[in-house]
Write a protein that holds these residues in place. Sequence first.
Motif, PDB file in Angstrom:
ATOM      1  N   ARG A   1       0.626  -1.183  -0.069  1.00 28.21           N
ATOM      2  CA  ARG A   1       0.128  -0.109  -0.147  1.00 28.21           C
ATOM      3  C   ARG A   1       0.968   1.248   0.064  1.00 28.21           C
ATOM      4  O   ARG A   1       0.664   2.171  -0.628  1.00 28.21           O
ATOM      5  CB  ARG A   1      -0.998   0.052   1.183  1.00 28.21           C
ATOM      6  CG  ARG A   1      -2.122   0.861   1.107  1.00 28.21           C
ATOM      7  CD  ARG A   1      -2.924   0.985   2.317  1.00 28.21           C
ATOM      8  NE  ARG A   1      -3.574  -0.363   2.764  1.00 28.21           N
ATOM      9  CZ  ARG A   1      -3.364  -0.938   3.796  1.00 28.21           C
ATOM     10  NH1 ARG A   1      -3.014  -0.322   4.812  1.00 28.21           N
ATOM     11  NH2 ARG A   1      -4.218  -2.081   3.684  1.00 28.21           N
ATOM     12  N   ASP A   2       1.911   1.182   0.781  1.00 26.60           N
ATOM     13  CA  ASP A   2       2.805   2.331   0.794  1.00 26.60           C
ATOM     14  C   ASP A   2       3.487   2.475  -0.409  1.00 26.60           C
ATOM     15  O   ASP A   2       3.613   3.731  -0.901  1.00 26.60           O
ATOM     16  CB  ASP A   2       3.827   2.090   1.802  1.00 26.60           C
ATOM     17  CG  ASP A   2       3.230   2.288   3.279  1.00 26.60           C
ATOM     18  OD1 ASP A   2       2.136   2.994   3.369  1.00 26.60           O
ATOM     19  OD2 ASP A   2       3.677   2.079   4.516  1.00 26.60           O
TER      20      ASP A   2
ATOM     21  N   GLN B   1       2.492   1.823  -3.426  1.00 22.48           N
ATOM     22  CA  GLN B   1       1.380   2.321  -4.527  1.00 22.48           C
ATOM     23  C   GLN B   1       1.386   3.852  -4.243  1.00 22.48           C
ATOM     24  O   GLN B   1       1.301   4.665  -5.271  1.00 22.48           O
ATOM     25  CB  GLN B   1      -0.018   1.685  -4.199  1.00 22.48           C
ATOM     26  CG  GLN B   1       0.248  -0.002  -4.485  1.00 22.48           C
ATOM     27  CD  GLN B   1       0.300   0.030  -6.137  1.00 22.48           C
ATOM     28  OE1 GLN B   1      -0.099   0.830  -6.814  1.00 22.48           O
ATOM     29  NE2 GLN B   1       0.994  -0.952  -6.442  1.00 22.48           N
ATOM     30  N   ARG B   2       1.169   4.282  -2.937  1.00 18.58           N
ATOM     31  CA  ARG B   2       1.164   5.398  -2.453  1.00 18.58           C
ATOM     32  C   ARG B   2       2.265   6.362  -3.038  1.00 18.58           C
ATOM     33  O   ARG B   2       2.127   7.454  -3.598  1.00 18.58           O
ATOM     34  CB  ARG B   2       0.992   5.761  -1.059  1.00 18.58           C
ATOM     35  CG  ARG B   2       0.420   6.929  -0.573  1.00 18.58           C
ATOM     36  CD  ARG B   2       0.054   7.270   0.995  1.00 18.58           C
ATOM     37  NE  ARG B   2      -0.971   6.172   1.122  1.00 18.58           N
ATOM     38  CZ  ARG B   2      -1.229   5.492   2.121  1.00 18.58           C
ATOM     39  NH1 ARG B   2      -0.117   5.284   3.373  1.00 18.58           N
ATOM     40  NH2 ARG B   2      -2.285   4.640   2.317  1.00 18.58           N
TER      41      ARG B   2
ATOM     42  N   ARG C   1       2.238   6.697  -6.794  1.00 23.17           N
ATOM     43  CA  ARG C   1       1.229   7.504  -7.115  1.00 23.17           C
ATOM     44  C   ARG C   1       1.876   9.133  -7.137  1.00 23.17           C
ATOM     45  O   ARG C   1       1.705   9.799  -8.147  1.00 23.17           O
ATOM     46  CB  ARG C   1      -0.150   7.160  -6.632  1.00 23.17           C
ATOM     47  CG  ARG C   1      -1.228   7.981  -7.112  1.00 23.17           C
ATOM     48  CD  ARG C   1      -2.412   7.839  -6.446  1.00 23.17           C
ATOM     49  NE  ARG C   1      -2.140   8.337  -5.107  1.00 23.17           N
ATOM     50  CZ  ARG C   1      -2.604   7.723  -3.919  1.00 23.17           C
ATOM     51  NH1 ARG C   1      -3.079   6.658  -4.018  1.00 23.17           N
ATOM     52  NH2 ARG C   1      -2.461   8.418  -2.687  1.00 23.17           N
ATOM     53  N   ASP C   2       2.435   9.369  -5.987  1.00 18.96           N
ATOM     54  CA  ASP C   2       2.801  10.783  -5.751  1.00 18.96           C
ATOM     55  C   ASP C   2       3.948  10.934  -6.504  1.00 18.96           C
ATOM     56  O   ASP C   2       3.957  12.289  -6.983  1.00 18.96           O
ATOM     57  CB  ASP C   2       3.279  10.836  -4.109  1.00 18.96           C
ATOM     58  CG  ASP C   2       2.054  10.803  -3.271  1.00 18.96           C
ATOM     59  OD1 ASP C   2       0.774  10.932  -3.791  1.00 18.96           O
ATOM     60  OD2 ASP C   2       2.279  10.320  -1.954  1.00 18.96           O
TER      61      ASP C   2
END
Length: 160
Positions: A150-151, A153-154, A157-158
């Motif tokens: 999850r981290d 992916q974050r 994305r950023d």
Amino acid sequence: MARPHPPEFEKTKVVAENRRARFEYFLEEFFEAGIALTGTEVKSLRFGEGTIAEAYAEVKDGQVSLINCNIPEYNFGNRFNHEPKRPRKLLLRQRQIEKMQKSIGREGMTLIPMSVYFNGRGRAKVELALAKGKKLHDKRETVKARDWKRDQQRLMRDRG
């Protein structure tokens, strides 16, 4: 000429899913089984009712039964209604049943229902998995890996 077989595990309408099982168990092998149901049970499933969260399957006397699966009574079923938590017979080939029985006896595995669904032909089916229970440290590793993904992916994305 024989009729061609449909693709395996063709799920058109999923009624119930056991999402917690992927966290609690290591899933080894999957099987598709038919369920022997009464008329009111099928109608209740078609309305999308039914849970398999606490359910398991059991091999006894060369037959597989689905235990503790809850299919609530059909509202318009009057006196012909069914018992909600009765054991239900699963329809499998003899070779599959023997394979399950050997795995359960020798390797200490259990049979977990993963989902109840209707296939393309309108038949109620259960997806079973041969599973081995996870220990506490395995569950912690699973949570850690999920959080890291999850981290990741974050971050992607950023920055991307």
